[in-house]
Enzyme design. Structure first.
Site, PDB file in Angstrom:
ATOM      1  N   ASN A 129       1.986 -34.114   8.081  1.00 20.34           N
ATOM      2  CA  ASN A 129       1.579 -34.523   9.437  1.00 20.34           C
ATOM      3  C   ASN A 129       0.817 -33.436  10.198  1.00 20.34           C
ATOM      4  O   ASN A 129      -0.085 -33.747  10.964  1.00 20.34           O
ATOM      5  CB  ASN A 129       2.765 -35.070  10.235  1.00 20.34           C
ATOM      6  CG  ASN A 129       3.830 -34.052  10.494  1.00 20.34           C
ATOM      7  OD1 ASN A 129       4.052 -33.167   9.674  1.00 20.34           O
ATOM      8  ND2 ASN A 129       4.495 -34.138  11.620  1.00 20.34           N
ATOM      9  N   GLY A 205      10.130 -31.587   6.865  1.00 16.64           N
ATOM     10  CA  GLY A 205       9.917 -32.942   6.372  1.00 16.64           C
ATOM     11  C   GLY A 205      11.025 -33.847   6.854  1.00 16.64           C
ATOM     12  O   GLY A 205      11.629 -33.593   7.899  1.00 16.64           O
ATOM     13  N   THR A 207      14.532 -35.916   7.240  1.00 12.46           N
ATOM     14  CA  THR A 207      15.948 -35.526   7.226  1.00 12.46           C
ATOM     15  C   THR A 207      16.578 -35.887   5.875  1.00 12.46           C
ATOM     16  O   THR A 207      17.390 -35.131   5.334  1.00 12.46           O
ATOM     17  CB  THR A 207      16.684 -36.213   8.399  1.00 12.46           C
ATOM     18  OG1 THR A 207      16.089 -35.721   9.619  1.00 12.46           O
ATOM     19  CG2 THR A 207      18.160 -35.897   8.416  1.00 12.46           C
ATOM     20  N   VAL A 209      15.230 -35.945   2.787  1.00 10.20           N
ATOM     21  CA  VAL A 209      14.919 -34.939   1.754  1.00 10.20           C
ATOM     22  C   VAL A 209      15.541 -33.586   2.141  1.00 10.20           C
ATOM     23  O   VAL A 209      16.062 -32.866   1.281  1.00 10.20           O
ATOM     24  CB  VAL A 209      13.390 -34.818   1.541  1.00 10.20           C
ATOM     25  CG1 VAL A 209      13.073 -33.688   0.567  1.00 10.20           C
ATOM     26  CG2 VAL A 209      12.822 -36.131   1.021  1.00 10.20           C
ATOM     27  N   GLY A 210      15.527 -33.274   3.433  1.00 14.89           N
ATOM     28  CA  GLY A 210      16.111 -32.006   3.884  1.00 14.89           C
ATOM     29  C   GLY A 210      17.576 -31.869   3.486  1.00 14.89           C
ATOM     30  O   GLY A 210      18.027 -30.805   3.049  1.00 14.89           O
ATOM     31  N   GLU A 227      13.272 -27.951   9.163  1.00 16.96           N
ATOM     32  CA  GLU A 227      12.641 -28.590  10.328  1.00 16.96           C
ATOM     33  C   GLU A 227      12.507 -30.057   9.976  1.00 16.96           C
ATOM     34  O   GLU A 227      11.666 -30.420   9.146  1.00 16.96           O
ATOM     35  CB  GLU A 227      11.254 -27.987  10.599  1.00 16.96           C
ATOM     36  CG  GLU A 227      11.253 -26.522  10.986  1.00 16.96           C
ATOM     37  CD  GLU A 227      11.728 -26.261  12.406  1.00 16.96           C
ATOM     38  OE1 GLU A 227      12.158 -27.212  13.088  1.00 16.96           O
ATOM     39  OE2 GLU A 227      11.684 -25.088  12.817  1.00 16.96           O
ATOM     40  N   CYS A 261       6.820 -34.857  14.805  1.00 14.58           N
ATOM     41  CA  CYS A 261       8.287 -34.798  14.860  1.00 14.58           C
ATOM     42  C   CYS A 261       8.785 -34.715  16.296  1.00 14.58           C
ATOM     43  O   CYS A 261       9.919 -35.049  16.570  1.00 14.58           O
ATOM     44  CB  CYS A 261       8.786 -33.621  14.041  1.00 14.58           C
ATOM     45  SG  CYS A 261       7.967 -32.094  14.473  1.00 14.58           S
ATOM     46  N   GLU A 430      12.066 -21.439  14.088  1.00 11.99           N
ATOM     47  CA  GLU A 430      10.812 -20.810  13.686  1.00 11.99           C
ATOM     48  C   GLU A 430      10.073 -20.382  14.949  1.00 11.99           C
ATOM     49  O   GLU A 430      10.482 -20.674  16.067  1.00 11.99           O
ATOM     50  CB  GLU A 430       9.953 -21.800  12.887  1.00 11.99           C
ATOM     51  CG  GLU A 430      10.556 -22.159  11.554  1.00 11.99           C
ATOM     52  CD  GLU A 430       9.584 -22.930  10.677  1.00 11.99           C
ATOM     53  OE1 GLU A 430       9.533 -24.161  10.819  1.00 11.99           O
ATOM     54  OE2 GLU A 430       8.862 -22.294   9.879  1.00 11.99           O
TER      55      GLU A 430
HETATM   56  P1  NAD Z   1       8.997 -35.734   3.232  1.00  9.95           P
HETATM   57  O1  NAD Z   1      10.409 -35.298   3.417  1.00  9.95           O
HETATM   58  O2  NAD Z   1       8.759 -36.985   2.482  1.00  9.95           O
HETATM   59  O3  NAD Z   1       8.135 -34.612   2.502  1.00  9.95           O
HETATM   60  C1  NAD Z   1       8.002 -33.307   3.008  1.00  9.95           C
HETATM   61  C2  NAD Z   1       7.691 -32.367   1.867  1.00  9.95           C
HETATM   62  O4  NAD Z   1       8.803 -32.323   0.982  1.00  9.95           O
HETATM   63  C3  NAD Z   1       6.491 -32.774   1.009  1.00  9.95           C
HETATM   64  O5  NAD Z   1       5.787 -31.612   0.619  1.00  9.95           O
HETATM   65  C4  NAD Z   1       7.143 -33.408  -0.195  1.00  9.95           C
HETATM   66  O6  NAD Z   1       6.348 -33.329  -1.367  1.00  9.95           O
HETATM   67  C5  NAD Z   1       8.379 -32.556  -0.346  1.00  9.95           C
HETATM   68  N1  NAD Z   1       9.486 -33.192  -1.072  1.00  9.95           N
HETATM   69  C6  NAD Z   1       9.768 -34.503  -1.176  1.00  9.95           C
HETATM   70  N2  NAD Z   1      10.853 -34.693  -1.982  1.00  9.95           N
HETATM   71  C7  NAD Z   1      11.257 -33.465  -2.380  1.00  9.95           C
HETATM   72  C8  NAD Z   1      12.316 -32.995  -3.214  1.00  9.95           C
HETATM   73  N3  NAD Z   1      13.181 -33.821  -3.772  1.00  9.95           N
HETATM   74  N4  NAD Z   1      12.440 -31.660  -3.399  1.00  9.95           N
HETATM   75  C9  NAD Z   1      11.582 -30.803  -2.803  1.00  9.95           C
HETATM   76  N5  NAD Z   1      10.546 -31.180  -2.029  1.00  9.95           N
HETATM   77  C10 NAD Z   1      10.391 -32.504  -1.802  1.00  9.95           C
HETATM   78  O7  NAD Z   1       8.392 -35.796   4.692  1.00  9.95           O
HETATM   79  P2  NAD Z   1       6.944 -36.236   5.116  1.00  9.95           P
HETATM   80  O8  NAD Z   1       6.943 -37.723   5.097  1.00  9.95           O
HETATM   81  O9  NAD Z   1       5.913 -35.484   4.355  1.00  9.95           O
HETATM   82  O10 NAD Z   1       6.892 -35.676   6.609  1.00  9.95           O
HETATM   83  C11 NAD Z   1       7.327 -36.414   7.682  1.00  9.95           C
HETATM   84  C12 NAD Z   1       8.679 -35.917   8.155  1.00  9.95           C
HETATM   85  O11 NAD Z   1       8.600 -34.531   8.511  1.00  9.95           O
HETATM   86  C13 NAD Z   1       9.128 -36.610   9.406  1.00  9.95           C
HETATM   87  O12 NAD Z   1      10.492 -36.933   9.292  1.00  9.95           O
HETATM   88  C14 NAD Z   1       8.931 -35.554  10.495  1.00  9.95           C
HETATM   89  O13 NAD Z   1       9.750 -35.698  11.618  1.00  9.95           O
HETATM   90  C15 NAD Z   1       9.226 -34.308   9.761  1.00  9.95           C
HETATM   91  N6  NAD Z   1       8.639 -33.151  10.454  1.00  9.95           N
HETATM   92  C16 NAD Z   1       9.463 -32.276  11.104  1.00  9.95           C
HETATM   93  C17 NAD Z   1       8.924 -31.188  11.804  1.00  9.95           C
HETATM   94  C18 NAD Z   1       9.805 -30.226  12.529  1.00  9.95           C
HETATM   95  O14 NAD Z   1       9.330 -29.153  12.841  1.00  9.95           O
HETATM   96  N7  NAD Z   1      11.054 -30.521  12.789  1.00  9.95           N
HETATM   97  C19 NAD Z   1       7.553 -31.016  11.824  1.00  9.95           C
HETATM   98  C20 NAD Z   1       6.743 -31.932  11.173  1.00  9.95           C
HETATM   99  C21 NAD Z   1       7.309 -32.984  10.468  1.00  9.95           C
END
Ligand code: NAD
Length: 451
Positions: A129, A205, A207, A209-210, A227, A261, A430
């Site tokens: 994003n 990314g 929540t 996957v986090g 994050e 986010c 961060e």
């Molecule tokens: P996502 O969780 O699908 O992917 C994020 C990253 O994680 C990508 O690089 C992806 O390839 C990687 N990933 C996916 N599965 C993985 C795994 N099993 N192991 C390791 N890495 C893996 O998220 P997205 O759809 O790319 O991003 C959108 C999300 O990010 C939203 O929920 C948004 O709120 C969040 N976000 C949070 C912040 C913040 O600072 N809090 C900032 C921007 C985006």
């Protein structure tokens, strides 16, 4: 191979090889060697190289911005800001290299000092994003604190990250110190998480996957910053400047097509001001300019992908009432600005992160009710409070459980102020004055004067 599509046209922009676990392994080996030399270099030299990196990024802002438009569909104005943000993050981090001070603590019989040591090799997993700023949030301070960085960008947006790695070399950063390895999450991302040579993961990314990454990091007690998602409130009290609040509300959740986010997607309005607020909000939403991201007048571009478009559509069912803006027809992943009214407080669109140009408006009765509603999600990333009452602004700022609040405005992310989430929006902080410290271990050393 990863296919990069232009979200505004669906045309193929590039294909990029996807890293395998063996590629990650080789990158970690290179980074480990580079990090030793980097950590041993004089602080002033590291700072100078990071400043040079900032200058080179500055010279390429226009090119980086156009790459961002092509792969992520961001408006050109936003994309220029994002490239400039990378420059500023590098500059800010460079200023910290010579200020990364430990402490001297009074003890009997000797001298006690703390030393802030780099962690080693840091793995950064970034979302699509805000591909450039979010990659740099972690990369700049990690490098400044003496670490090497391996960045895995999101599948859909590898191009700006690859370009930044090339610019780092052009600026004179050592080979292997900052490497970008595009790949899929479950393969390349997971290989970084599981690799014993990676000291810390910074994940931005979803929540979902986090949480899985956090569980895997536990196995090695790997350091971790998360994050994650958000569903942030925009609380409008009846004593606020309602005109100003209504004028600011649209872009607080439509910027970056709502793929932010911090998007203020839960607009909570005090019941006595509810009708007036909607009366002002309706034309403001209808007038938002959605279209070609390269047109300077455009306020909102497309969503990132077909999958994201399908996800957003699934939340906005035909039966829901609300305000709909305009969006182009034809190719591209377009969705109109949308504000849903008359939805139950616990409807999926009111509590789950849609990550698109969709907000809900919910009425509340009094301050206690506003706080209850504001905290009624699993998230806690950001939020806004609109009121002319200073006491109420402070009480609400204390009561809303979120990491980044904004009073009578929607600003939330500055590279020199801390950023991060409460509850399921994340772990750790961060940016801000302590950004470098997050990439260090504190070592305490006692030196006896009795020997
Ligand atoms: P996502 O969780 O699908 O992917 C994020 C990253 O994680 C990508 O690089 C992806 O390839 C990687 N990933 C996916 N599965 C993985 C795994 N099993 N192991 C390791 N890495 C893996 O998220 P997205 O759809 O790319 O991003 C959108 C999300 O990010 C939203 O929920 C948004 O709120 C969040 N976000 C949070 C912040 C913040 O600072 N809090 C900032 C921007 C985006």
């Amino acid at each position: 191979m990863l296919q990069v599509l232009n979200p505004a046209t669906e045309e193929l922009v590039a294909t990029v090889p996807a890293a395998t676990p063996a590629d990650i392994d080789a990158a970690v080996a290179r980074a480990t060697v580079a990090q030793r030399g980097w950590a041993a270099a004089a602080p002033a030299d590291r700072a100078r190289l990071l400043r040079r990196f900032a200058v080179v990024v500055d010279e390429h802002v226009e090119e980086l911005a156009h790459l961002e438009v092509a792969e992520a569909g961001h408006t050109i104005g936003n994309a220029r800001w994002e490239a400039g943000n990378v420059r500023d993050l590098l500059d800010f981090a460079a200023g910290g290299v010579e200020r990364l001070n430990g402490r001297q603590i009074p003890v009997a019989g000797g001298l006690d000092v703390t030393i802030l040591e780099p962690l080693g090799v840091v793995g950064v997993i970034a979302p699509w994003n805000f591909p450039m700023p979010i990659a740099a949030w972690a990369t700049a301070p990690a490098l400044a604190a003496g670490n090497a960085v391996i960045l895995k960008p999101a599948e859909t947006t590898p191009l700006t990250a690859l370009r930044l790695a090339a610019l780092a070399l052009e600026a004179g950063l050592p080979e292997g110190l900052f490497q970008v390895l595009p790949g899929t999450g479950p393969v390349a991302g997971n290989a970084l998480v599981e690799h014993p040579g990676i000291a810390k993961i910074v994940f931005t990314g979803s929540t979902r996957v986090g949480k899985s990454i956090m569980a895997k990091c536990a196995d090695q007690v790997k350091r971790l910053t998360l994050e994650l998602g958000g569903k942030s409130p925009n609380i409008v009290f009846a004593d606020a400047d309602i005109e100003a609040a209504a004028a600011a509300a649209p872009m607080s959740f439509l910027d970056n097509s709502g793929q932010d986010c911090c998007a203020r997607t839960r607009i909570l309005v005090q019941r006595s001001a509810y009708d007036r607020f909607l009366e002002l909000l309706t034309p403001a939403i209808e007038e938002i300019v959605v279209g070609d991201p390269l047109d300077e007048r455009t306020q909102m571009g497309p969503l990132i992908s077909r999958a994201q478009l399908d996800r957003v559509r699934s939340y906005v069912t035909e039966d829901l009432k609300g305000i709909r803006g305009k969006a182009p027809e034809g190719p591209g992943f377009w969705f109109p600005p949308t504000v849903l009214t008359d939805v139950p407080e616990d409807a999926p669109c009111a509590v789950e992160e849609v990550f698109g140009p969709v907000a809900v408006v919910l009425p509340f009765d009094d301050e206690a009710d506003a706080i209850r509603l504001a905290n009624a999600t699993e998230y806690g990333l950001s939020g806004s409070i609109w009121t002319r009452d200073v006491g109420r602004a402070l009480r609400a700022s204390r009561a809303v459980r979120a990491g980044n609040l904004s009073v009578n405005s929607h600003s939330s992310v500055r590279y020199w102020t801390p950023f991060g989430g409460y509850r399921q929006s994340g772990l750790g902080r961060e940016l801000g004055p302590d950004a470098l410290t997050a990439f260090t271990e504190t070592k305490n050393v006692f030196i006896s004067t009795e020997a």
